[in-house]
Design a protein around this motif. Structure first.
Motif, PDB file in Angstrom:
ATOM      1  N   PHE A   1      11.874  -8.701 -65.763  1.00  0.00           N
ATOM      2  CA  PHE A   1      11.417  -9.481 -66.783  1.00  0.00           C
ATOM      3  C   PHE A   1      12.367  -9.935 -67.585  1.00  0.00           C
ATOM      4  O   PHE A   1      13.475  -9.314 -67.576  1.00  0.00           O
ATOM      5  CB  PHE A   1      10.496  -8.644 -67.728  1.00  0.00           C
ATOM      6  N   LYS A   2      12.302 -10.840 -68.352  1.00  0.00           N
ATOM      7  CA  LYS A   2      13.171 -11.486 -69.383  1.00  0.00           C
ATOM      8  C   LYS A   2      12.589 -11.571 -70.634  1.00  0.00           C
ATOM      9  O   LYS A   2      11.475 -11.106 -70.923  1.00  0.00           O
ATOM     10  CB  LYS A   2      13.757 -12.956 -68.992  1.00  0.00           C
ATOM     11  N   ALA A   3      13.630 -11.669 -71.566  1.00  0.00           N
ATOM     12  CA  ALA A   3      13.160 -11.696 -73.195  1.00  0.00           C
ATOM     13  C   ALA A   3      12.189 -12.861 -73.279  1.00  0.00           C
ATOM     14  O   ALA A   3      12.080 -14.176 -72.738  1.00  0.00           O
ATOM     15  CB  ALA A   3      14.450 -12.348 -74.009  1.00  0.00           C
ATOM     16  N   ASP A   4      11.138 -12.631 -74.120  1.00  0.00           N
ATOM     17  CA  ASP A   4       9.691 -13.593 -74.233  1.00  0.00           C
ATOM     18  C   ASP A   4       8.722 -13.708 -73.615  1.00  0.00           C
ATOM     19  O   ASP A   4       7.914 -14.116 -73.431  1.00  0.00           O
ATOM     20  CB  ASP A   4      10.535 -15.080 -74.812  1.00  0.00           C
ATOM     21  N   ASP A   5       9.115 -12.952 -72.290  1.00  0.00           N
ATOM     22  CA  ASP A   5       8.036 -12.747 -71.475  1.00  0.00           C
ATOM     23  C   ASP A   5       6.711 -11.927 -72.105  1.00  0.00           C
ATOM     24  O   ASP A   5       6.626 -11.120 -72.579  1.00  0.00           O
ATOM     25  CB  ASP A   5       8.317 -11.856 -70.066  1.00  0.00           C
TER      26      ASP A   5
ATOM     27  N   VAL B   1      10.354   0.591 -73.002  1.00  0.00           N
ATOM     28  CA  VAL B   1       9.441   0.978 -71.915  1.00  0.00           C
ATOM     29  C   VAL B   1      10.294   0.972 -70.747  1.00  0.00           C
ATOM     30  O   VAL B   1      11.131   0.015 -70.327  1.00  0.00           O
ATOM     31  CB  VAL B   1       8.264   0.128 -71.683  1.00  0.00           C
ATOM     32  N   ASP B   2      10.010   1.727 -69.403  1.00  0.00           N
ATOM     33  CA  ASP B   2      10.514   1.600 -68.335  1.00  0.00           C
ATOM     34  C   ASP B   2       9.694   0.421 -67.541  1.00  0.00           C
ATOM     35  O   ASP B   2       8.642   0.130 -67.662  1.00  0.00           O
ATOM     36  CB  ASP B   2      10.132   2.873 -67.495  1.00  0.00           C
ATOM     37  N   GLN B   3      10.401  -0.256 -66.404  1.00  0.00           N
ATOM     38  CA  GLN B   3       9.948  -1.248 -65.667  1.00  0.00           C
ATOM     39  C   GLN B   3       8.719  -0.855 -64.964  1.00  0.00           C
ATOM     40  O   GLN B   3       7.776  -1.748 -64.981  1.00  0.00           O
ATOM     41  CB  GLN B   3      11.023  -1.578 -64.570  1.00  0.00           C
ATOM     42  N   PHE B   4       8.507   0.360 -64.403  1.00  0.00           N
ATOM     43  CA  PHE B   4       7.031   0.547 -63.895  1.00  0.00           C
ATOM     44  C   PHE B   4       5.955   0.832 -64.627  1.00  0.00           C
ATOM     45  O   PHE B   4       4.873   0.859 -64.356  1.00  0.00           O
ATOM     46  CB  PHE B   4       7.382   1.769 -62.994  1.00  0.00           C
TER      47      PHE B   4
END
Length: 466
Positions: free
Chosen positions: A79-83, A123-126
Motif C-alpha cells: 500500500f501507499k500513502a492515501d490508499d 497496522v501490520d500489512q496482513f
C-alpha cells in the motif's frame, strides 16, 4: 443492491454496519438458503459471540441490502500513502474503513479513520486490504485493477484469463440455470452470464423475471457451474406431433420442466396434456411450448434412452409421504378452516404460521394457503402441501385482563410473520417489554406485551399449557 435470492446457504459474506460513524464490515456466513417465506437473511457471524462463560457465535437476521460477498484476500499487496483501505480490528471483530497516512518499515502502516473518534493506529500489512465497494454484481475497483503490480505480474494475469476451462461460460452467454427453490425444483430458467466470481460460481441475470419494487430491473443470482448448462440446440426438423409417453421439456410458469406427454388433445395435435415429473402436476401445453428432452452430460447434449419412455406412469408420480406412527389417515380439517401450520425449515423450527385449508389430498396431507406469507412476486398468498401432524387449530385466547408474563415462562412471540416459541429471560420495570430467548435459533430478542401470547400445545384434539 441485491435481492434475497442472491445468497445461498454456506456463502461467506460481510454484514455492513455503521460503528462510531464509520463503515464497518463484519465477516459472516449464510446459515441456510432463503425461501419464499424469508423476508430477511439468516447469518452466523465469524467474530461476534454471545453468552457468558460459554460463548457461541452470534446469529441474526439481516436485510439483503446490508450483505455483500466476502472479498478475496490479497496477501502480497503493498500500500501507499492515501490508499483507501479496510483495517481488521481484532477487538471489534470487523473491518473498518480508513486511509493510509504513512508507510513504515517492516510492512507496517499508519492508518487514520474518518467520521469517528478513533485515533490513528499502526497496522501490520496482513490486517489491511484495499477498500472496495460491491456495485451491480462486481467489485469497484476491479480485482484486477492493481496500481502497483509489476508488468510481468500483469502479463501473467492476462495469460491466466485467456486460458479458460472447458466448463466456463463467457460473459454475456445465454444459458439455462437449474432452480434450487422448493416450489421450482427440477426446472430450468433462462439467464445471461454477467461475470465469473471464482470457485466455479457465476453471477447470472434472469431473462424472464424482474424485481418486485416497481422497477423493470432483472433479478440476479449467484449460481454454481454445476447448475448451469448451455441453451439446447434448436431442432432442424421441428417435431410435428409428440406421442403419449414421450419425455419432453415443457415451457410452464416461465421455466422449462422435464415432463411426460400423457395425452394428445385436439385434432390438430397442437395441444397436449403433460405430466410434470418433479411436481406431479398435470397441465395443458401447446405444441410450440414443448421441445424434445435432452440431458447435458460431460459437456455434451445426450438424448435419453428410449427405455426411459417405457417406464410405467406410476413411476413418474412422487411417492406419498409415509405416515408417522402417531398420525391418522382420515380427514381432520375441513376446507376453508383457519389453522396454524408448523414449519420444519432450518432456522424456522418451532414456528407456526396462520393459514387456511384449501383441499384434502389424502394420506393425511393437505394443501394450505398461508395468510401472512406470499409468493416470490408478492402477488398471491403462498400455497404449500402440509402434513396433518404439522397443522393445528388457532389456540384459544387465555390472557385474563391485567395478566403479566413471568420470568422463564414459555411464550409464543409474533416475529417475521409467524408465532415462535421461546422463554422469557428478561422483563422491564413496568412489564411492558420482555426479552425472549429462542433455543432453536439461539437468539435473544425483545418484544412488546401485545406481541406475546401464552404457549399452548395441541395434543389428542385438546389444548394444554406448556
Amino acid at each position: 443492491m441485491t435481492s434475497d435470492r442472491f445468497w445461498r446457504g454456506g456463502d461467506r459474506v460481510e454484514v455492513e454496519r455503521l460503528v462510531s460513524g464509520a463503515t464497518a464490515y463484519f465477516p459472516a456466513s449464510v446459515v441456510s438458503a432463503p425461501s419464499v417465506r424469508k423476508k430477511l437473511v439468516w447469518v452466523e457471524h465469524e467474530s461476534l459471540t454471545v453468552g457468558g462463560s460459554v460463548s457461541v457465535r452470534m446469529k441474526e437476521y439481516v436485510t439483503p441490502t446490508r450483505l455483500r460477498p466476502s472479498p478475496p484476500r490479497e496477501l502480497n499487496r503493498r500500500f501507499k500513502a492515501d490508499d483507501e483501505v479496510d483495517v481488521f480490528r481484532d477487538s471489534e471483530g470487523c473491518w473498518v474503513r480508513g486511509n493510509v497516512t504513512t508507510v513504515l518499515e517492516d510492512s507496517r502502516y499508519i492508518v487514520e479513520f474518518k467520521g469517528e473518534n478513533r485515533p490513528e493506529i499502526e497496522v501490520d500489512q496482513f490486517n489491511l486490504r484495499l477498500h472496495r465497494e460491491w456495485l451491480d454484481g462486481g467489485w469497484v475497483p476491479s480485482l484486477l485493477q492493481q496500481s502497483n503490480f509489476s508488468e510481468s505480474t500483469a502479463q501473467r494475469i492476462k495469460l491466466k484469463i485467456k486460458i479458460k476451462r472447458r466448463d466456463q461460460y463467457e460473459k454475456g452467454a445465454l444459458v439455462e440455470v437449474r432452480s434450487e427453490e422448493k416450489a421450482y425444483k427440477g426446472s430450468w430458467y433462462c439467464a445471461r452470464i454477467l461475470c465469473l466470481l471464482g470457485d466455479d460460481k457465476y453471477i447470472v441475470e434472469h431473462l424472464k423475471f424482474s424485481r418486485d419494487d416497481g422497477e423493470s430491473i432483472p433479478l440476479r443470482d449467484v449460481v454454481e457451474a454445476k447448475d448451469i448448462r448451455p441453451v439446447p440446440p434448436s431442432e432442424l426438423s421441428p417435431v410435428v406431433c409428440y406421442e403419449p409417453g414421450v419425455i419432453v421439456d415443457a415451457w410452464f410458469n416461465k421455466r422449462w420442466w422435464t415432463s411426460r406427454v400423457s395425452k394428445v388433445l385436439g385434432g390438430g395435435s397442437n395441444k397436449y396434456s403433460v405430466f410434470i415429473i418433479s411436481t406431479g402436476e398435470e397441465t395443458t401445453i401447446l405444441n410450440f411450448n414443448l421441445r424434445p428432452h435432452k440431458d447435458w452430460i460431460n459437456g455434451q447434449w445426450v438424448i435419453p434412452s428410449k427405455v426411459l419412455t417405457d417406464v410405467p406412469e406410476e413411476c413418474y408420480k412422487p411417492p406419498l409421504k409415509k405416515l408417522k406412527s402417531c398420525e391418522r389417515a382420515e380427514k381432520v380439517f375441513n376446507n376453508g378452516m383457519e389453522v396454524e401450520v408448523r414449519s420444519d425449515e432450518p432456522g424456522y423450527e418451532a414456528s407456526w404460521f396462520s393459514a387456511k385449508i384449501v383441499s384434502y389430498l389424502g394420506e393425511n396431507r393437505y394443501t394450505v394457503e398461508y395468510q401472512t406469507l406470499k409468493t416470490d412476486d408478492e402477488r398471491e398468498l403462498l400455497k404449500e402441501e402440509a402434513r396433518g401432524s404439522d397443522i393445528r387449530p388457532p389456540p384459544p385466547p387465555l390472557i385474563p385482563k391485567g395478566y403479566r408474563y413471568e420470568l422463564y415462562e414459555v411464550v409464543d412471540a409474533w416475529y417475521n410473520e409467524g408465532w415462535w416459541s421461546g422463554r422469557v429471560y428478561k422483563i422491564n420495570n413496568n412489564k411492558t417489554r420482555y426479552g425472549v430467548y429462542f433455543q432453536t435459533t439461539d437468539e435473544s430478542l425483545e418484544f412488546a406485551y401485545n406481541d406475546l401470547r401464552p404457549c399452548q400445545v395441541w395434543r389428542n384434539g385438546k389444548w394444554s399449557r406448556v
